[in-house]
Structure formats: C-alpha cells, structure tokens
Motif scaffolding. Structure first.
Motif, PDB file in Angstrom:
ATOM      1  N   GLN A   1      61.655  31.170 -22.267  1.00 58.43           N
ATOM      2  CA  GLN A   1      62.619  30.791 -21.200  1.00 58.43           C
ATOM      3  C   GLN A   1      63.868  31.562 -21.552  1.00 58.43           C
ATOM      4  O   GLN A   1      64.708  31.986 -20.845  1.00 58.43           O
ATOM      5  CB  GLN A   1      62.865  29.259 -21.385  1.00 58.43           C
ATOM      6  CG  GLN A   1      63.800  28.894 -20.199  1.00 58.43           C
ATOM      7  CD  GLN A   1      63.567  29.372 -18.633  1.00 58.43           C
ATOM      8  OE1 GLN A   1      62.453  29.218 -18.204  1.00 58.43           O
ATOM      9  NE2 GLN A   1      64.375  30.150 -17.928  1.00 58.43           N
ATOM     10  N   TRP A   2      64.221  31.646 -22.882  1.00 61.92           N
ATOM     11  CA  TRP A   2      65.564  32.255 -23.252  1.00 61.92           C
ATOM     12  C   TRP A   2      65.554  33.951 -22.905  1.00 61.92           C
ATOM     13  O   TRP A   2      66.641  34.235 -22.327  1.00 61.92           O
ATOM     14  CB  TRP A   2      65.836  32.192 -24.770  1.00 61.92           C
ATOM     15  CG  TRP A   2      64.811  32.685 -25.392  1.00 61.92           C
ATOM     16  CD1 TRP A   2      63.692  32.529 -26.178  1.00 61.92           C
ATOM     17  CD2 TRP A   2      64.838  34.218 -25.982  1.00 61.92           C
ATOM     18  NE1 TRP A   2      62.948  33.298 -26.874  1.00 61.92           N
ATOM     19  CE2 TRP A   2      63.517  34.399 -26.875  1.00 61.92           C
ATOM     20  CE3 TRP A   2      65.544  35.137 -26.020  1.00 61.92           C
ATOM     21  CZ2 TRP A   2      63.388  35.663 -27.459  1.00 61.92           C
ATOM     22  CZ3 TRP A   2      65.306  36.514 -26.529  1.00 61.92           C
ATOM     23  CH2 TRP A   2      64.110  36.569 -27.218  1.00 61.92           C
ATOM     24  N   LEU A   3      64.467  34.275 -22.717  1.00 65.90           N
ATOM     25  CA  LEU A   3      64.293  35.673 -22.274  1.00 65.90           C
ATOM     26  C   LEU A   3      64.474  35.935 -21.020  1.00 65.90           C
ATOM     27  O   LEU A   3      64.910  36.694 -20.199  1.00 65.90           O
ATOM     28  CB  LEU A   3      63.053  36.421 -22.967  1.00 65.90           C
ATOM     29  CG  LEU A   3      62.853  37.781 -23.010  1.00 65.90           C
ATOM     30  CD1 LEU A   3      64.047  38.527 -23.675  1.00 65.90           C
ATOM     31  CD2 LEU A   3      61.667  38.321 -23.538  1.00 65.90           C
ATOM     32  N   ASN A   4      63.609  34.667 -20.256  1.00 67.23           N
ATOM     33  CA  ASN A   4      63.935  34.816 -18.722  1.00 67.23           C
ATOM     34  C   ASN A   4      65.238  34.473 -18.460  1.00 67.23           C
ATOM     35  O   ASN A   4      65.674  35.204 -17.155  1.00 67.23           O
ATOM     36  CB  ASN A   4      62.956  33.609 -18.212  1.00 67.23           C
ATOM     37  CG  ASN A   4      61.578  33.872 -18.401  1.00 67.23           C
ATOM     38  OD1 ASN A   4      60.915  34.835 -18.587  1.00 67.23           O
ATOM     39  ND2 ASN A   4      60.913  32.624 -18.265  1.00 67.23           N
TER      40      ASN A   4
ATOM     41  N   VAL B   1      71.964  45.684 -21.239  1.00 68.09           N
ATOM     42  CA  VAL B   1      72.253  44.446 -22.123  1.00 68.09           C
ATOM     43  C   VAL B   1      71.245  43.683 -22.697  1.00 68.09           C
ATOM     44  O   VAL B   1      71.486  42.600 -23.410  1.00 68.09           O
ATOM     45  CB  VAL B   1      72.366  43.446 -20.942  1.00 68.09           C
ATOM     46  CG1 VAL B   1      73.693  43.763 -19.897  1.00 68.09           C
ATOM     47  CG2 VAL B   1      71.207  43.097 -20.118  1.00 68.09           C
ATOM     48  N   GLY B   2      70.355  44.604 -23.293  1.00 66.03           N
ATOM     49  CA  GLY B   2      69.590  44.135 -24.476  1.00 66.03           C
ATOM     50  C   GLY B   2      68.182  43.442 -24.182  1.00 66.03           C
ATOM     51  O   GLY B   2      67.482  42.805 -24.806  1.00 66.03           O
ATOM     52  N   PHE B   3      67.881  43.458 -22.809  1.00 64.19           N
ATOM     53  CA  PHE B   3      66.794  42.628 -22.383  1.00 64.19           C
ATOM     54  C   PHE B   3      65.607  43.263 -23.101  1.00 64.19           C
ATOM     55  O   PHE B   3      64.680  42.809 -23.704  1.00 64.19           O
ATOM     56  CB  PHE B   3      66.653  42.467 -20.800  1.00 64.19           C
ATOM     57  CG  PHE B   3      65.326  42.021 -20.379  1.00 64.19           C
ATOM     58  CD1 PHE B   3      65.106  40.601 -20.504  1.00 64.19           C
ATOM     59  CD2 PHE B   3      64.520  42.909 -19.926  1.00 64.19           C
ATOM     60  CE1 PHE B   3      63.922  40.077 -19.955  1.00 64.19           C
ATOM     61  CE2 PHE B   3      62.973  42.242 -19.500  1.00 64.19           C
ATOM     62  CZ  PHE B   3      62.875  40.889 -19.520  1.00 64.19           C
ATOM     63  N   SER B   4      65.233  44.723 -22.876  1.00 66.55           N
ATOM     64  CA  SER B   4      64.181  45.084 -23.049  1.00 66.55           C
ATOM     65  C   SER B   4      64.000  45.025 -24.707  1.00 66.55           C
ATOM     66  O   SER B   4      62.985  45.121 -25.199  1.00 66.55           O
ATOM     67  CB  SER B   4      63.880  46.778 -22.657  1.00 66.55           C
ATOM     68  OG  SER B   4      65.086  47.375 -22.908  1.00 66.55           O
ATOM     69  N   THR B   5      65.067  45.459 -25.271  1.00 67.15           N
ATOM     70  CA  THR B   5      65.229  45.317 -26.953  1.00 67.15           C
ATOM     71  C   THR B   5      64.677  43.893 -27.361  1.00 67.15           C
ATOM     72  O   THR B   5      63.935  43.875 -28.170  1.00 67.15           O
ATOM     73  CB  THR B   5      66.799  45.421 -27.394  1.00 67.15           C
ATOM     74  OG1 THR B   5      67.414  46.514 -26.545  1.00 67.15           O
ATOM     75  CG2 THR B   5      66.717  45.940 -28.788  1.00 67.15           C
ATOM     76  N   LEU B   6      65.176  43.086 -26.795  1.00 62.71           N
ATOM     77  CA  LEU B   6      64.769  41.503 -27.127  1.00 62.71           C
ATOM     78  C   LEU B   6      63.195  41.498 -26.737  1.00 62.71           C
ATOM     79  O   LEU B   6      62.385  40.573 -27.512  1.00 62.71           O
ATOM     80  CB  LEU B   6      65.625  40.557 -26.540  1.00 62.71           C
ATOM     81  CG  LEU B   6      67.002  40.498 -27.205  1.00 62.71           C
ATOM     82  CD1 LEU B   6      67.901  39.405 -26.420  1.00 62.71           C
ATOM     83  CD2 LEU B   6      66.824  39.997 -28.631  1.00 62.71           C
ATOM     84  N   LEU B   7      62.791  41.865 -25.793  1.00 66.98           N
ATOM     85  CA  LEU B   7      61.370  41.927 -25.351  1.00 66.98           C
ATOM     86  C   LEU B   7      60.446  42.521 -26.450  1.00 66.98           C
ATOM     87  O   LEU B   7      59.506  42.166 -26.890  1.00 66.98           O
ATOM     88  CB  LEU B   7      61.002  42.467 -24.207  1.00 66.98           C
ATOM     89  CG  LEU B   7      59.704  42.355 -23.593  1.00 66.98           C
ATOM     90  CD1 LEU B   7      59.628  41.805 -22.242  1.00 66.98           C
ATOM     91  CD2 LEU B   7      58.825  43.690 -23.618  1.00 66.98           C
ATOM     92  N   LEU B   8      61.030  43.897 -26.804  1.00 70.81           N
ATOM     93  CA  LEU B   8      60.289  44.408 -27.843  1.00 70.81           C
ATOM     94  C   LEU B   8      60.306  43.724 -29.195  1.00 70.81           C
ATOM     95  O   LEU B   8      59.228  43.543 -30.090  1.00 70.81           O
ATOM     96  CB  LEU B   8      61.210  45.831 -28.309  1.00 70.81           C
ATOM     97  CG  LEU B   8      61.025  46.715 -26.958  1.00 70.81           C
ATOM     98  CD1 LEU B   8      61.914  48.262 -27.358  1.00 70.81           C
ATOM     99  CD2 LEU B   8      59.581  47.459 -26.845  1.00 70.81           C
ATOM    100  N   SER B   9      61.507  43.014 -29.580  1.00 73.41           N
ATOM    101  CA  SER B   9      61.478  42.480 -30.709  1.00 73.41           C
ATOM    102  C   SER B   9      60.744  41.006 -30.690  1.00 73.41           C
ATOM    103  O   SER B   9      59.975  40.655 -31.803  1.00 73.41           O
ATOM    104  CB  SER B   9      62.906  41.900 -30.722  1.00 73.41           C
ATOM    105  OG  SER B   9      63.137  40.667 -31.853  1.00 73.41           O
ATOM    106  N   GLU B  10      60.656  40.447 -29.570  1.00 74.11           N
ATOM    107  CA  GLU B  10      59.742  39.168 -29.448  1.00 74.11           C
ATOM    108  C   GLU B  10      58.377  39.504 -29.479  1.00 74.11           C
ATOM    109  O   GLU B  10      57.607  38.634 -30.161  1.00 74.11           O
ATOM    110  CB  GLU B  10      60.029  38.603 -27.905  1.00 74.11           C
ATOM    111  CG  GLU B  10      59.154  37.514 -27.555  1.00 74.11           C
ATOM    112  CD  GLU B  10      59.316  36.367 -28.724  1.00 74.11           C
ATOM    113  OE1 GLU B  10      58.685  35.233 -28.505  1.00 74.11           O
ATOM    114  OE2 GLU B  10      60.340  36.114 -29.326  1.00 74.11           O
ATOM    115  N   TYR B  11      57.717  40.463 -29.164  1.00 73.27           N
ATOM    116  CA  TYR B  11      56.300  40.821 -28.993  1.00 73.27           C
ATOM    117  C   TYR B  11      55.810  41.773 -30.133  1.00 73.27           C
ATOM    118  O   TYR B  11      54.712  41.997 -30.416  1.00 73.27           O
ATOM    119  CB  TYR B  11      55.877  41.300 -27.715  1.00 73.27           C
ATOM    120  CG  TYR B  11      55.812  40.206 -26.673  1.00 73.27           C
ATOM    121  CD1 TYR B  11      55.075  39.054 -26.422  1.00 73.27           C
ATOM    122  CD2 TYR B  11      57.262  40.055 -25.646  1.00 73.27           C
ATOM    123  CE1 TYR B  11      55.245  38.065 -25.750  1.00 73.27           C
ATOM    124  CE2 TYR B  11      57.316  38.994 -24.927  1.00 73.27           C
ATOM    125  CZ  TYR B  11      56.396  37.951 -24.992  1.00 73.27           C
ATOM    126  OH  TYR B  11      56.474  37.117 -23.921  1.00 73.27           O
ATOM    127  N   ALA B  12      56.960  42.443 -30.657  1.00 69.01           N
ATOM    128  CA  ALA B  12      56.513  43.348 -31.954  1.00 69.01           C
ATOM    129  C   ALA B  12      56.176  42.356 -33.185  1.00 69.01           C
ATOM    130  O   ALA B  12      56.444  41.408 -33.224  1.00 69.01           O
ATOM    131  CB  ALA B  12      57.492  44.398 -32.353  1.00 69.01           C
TER     132      ALA B  12
END
Length: 214
Positions: A20-23, A64-75
C-alpha cells in the motif's frame, strides 16, 4: 499505444499489485502528472529482479522515486541502488519518499545531468534501468557499456515512441524527429553491437533487454 487498449486493460486487471505504501506514491505521482512506469512494466521489472537477483542497480531517471522504490522492494534485501535525477523540483520529493519508506541506506541519489554523472561513475552494475530523456539514450550508450560486466542486464524503457519508430521520418512531427532519429540509432546499436545480446519487446511503449556477452 502499441498494444490494443482492451488487451492492456485485461492484462492490467490480472496484476497482483504492490504494498500500500508504494501504491500511495504511485497514486500521488499520477495525480501530479509525473511520468512513472505502468503496471506491465512494474510486473516485468519484478520478474527480472527475481531472475537476475542484482547486488547493484543503476537507474537513470529517478523522477519522484517510485520506480526506485519498486526496485528496492523486489530486489534482494542487501541490493544497493544508485539513481540519477536532474529535475530539481522532483529531487526533494524523491528523497522524502525514500525516507518515509525507510530505504535511505540502500539508495544513493545523484543529483545533476546524467551525462556528467555517468562519465564519473566507475565499477560495474548487475542491472541498469534506463528511463530518462529518450533523446539522450544514444549518448548514454558508451557509458552503459562501460558500466556493465559480462552478464549484466540493461533495461531501456519507452523505446517505441507510441509506434512512431516504424513510421517514415516525414510522418513524424517535426518536434519529435530528433528523438525519432536518435532512438532508431540507439535500437540499431543495441541489436548490432558485438558485446550485447538484445531483445525488443512491445510492452507498454516498448522495452529493450540487453545482456553483455563475453
């Protein structure tokens, strides 16, 4: 749109989503008109991260860092991410998003023109994600090669220009012709360079996946 809109809607309906935080970050970015990766690209990146299991990632184009955080979450949990952004208004938003997510230790945000920053980077990265100014991809290309080792993966987003890439140069709007010419040159280099093996996938607005070969 490259793929039929009805098919895209159906495929998106199958997605399992993100925390949810990423959403929330995604929803805010879309509300503010910030270009971010769509559901299919998100799903694609998740699969690639699971296959590659990178210890190091370079991202060109933070927004704004959305893709960065998605990479971080699933790496993998100990993965270190370096991301580059020059748009001054978006940098503090990205930093705040990293802070709120508790990911500051694993993410290094480099501020400034990507061409200048790439020229000073050394070492190699297991995975590179290109999602910046499309007209600059071909200019970044020599640095991408230098920063890859054998087996490294380069993913380039938005390479088909809503289908314009297959049109005659004269059918493309004048303001888009420089991007058109440079992107066609970039795709040719990716497919024909002796050190790369590349596939071009009509996913979203087009994505390439390249691996450096021995």
């Amino acid at each position: 749109m490259i793929i039929d809109e009805r098919l895209t809607t159906y495929l998106n309906s199958l997605e399992t989503g993100n925390p949810q935080w990423l959403n929330d970050i995604e929803e805010k970015a879309l509300h503010d008109g910030v270009p971010i990766i769509g559901p299919q690209m998100q799903s694609f990146l998740k699969v690639m991260l699971e296959i590659v299991k990178p210890a190091t990632i370079l991202e060109v184009g933070t927004a704004v860092g959305f893709s960065t955080l998605l990479l971080s979450e699933y790496a993998p949990k100990d993965c270190k991410i370096t991301t580059i952004e020059k748009f001054e208004k978006r940098i503090p938003i990205a930093k705040e998003n990293f802070r709120k997510a508790g990911r500051e230790d694993g993410i290094t945000l480099l501020e400034g023109d990507a061409m200048d920053i790439l020229a000073e980077l050394d070492g190699t990265y297991d995975l590179i994600f290109m999602d910046a100014a499309k007209a600059q991809y071909i200019n970044y290309f020599p640095h991408m090669l230098r920063l890859m080792k054998t087996g490294s993966i380069l993913i380039s987003d938005n390479v088909l220009q809503d289908g314009d890439i297959i049109e005659s140069r004269f059918a493309v709007e004048k303001r888009n012709r420089t991007i058109y010419r440079r992107m066609r040159e970039y795709l040719y280099e990716l497919k024909h360079h002796e050190k790369l093996l590349t596939t071009i996938i009509p996913l979203g607005d087009g994505v390439t996946v390249s691996t450096k070969i021995d």
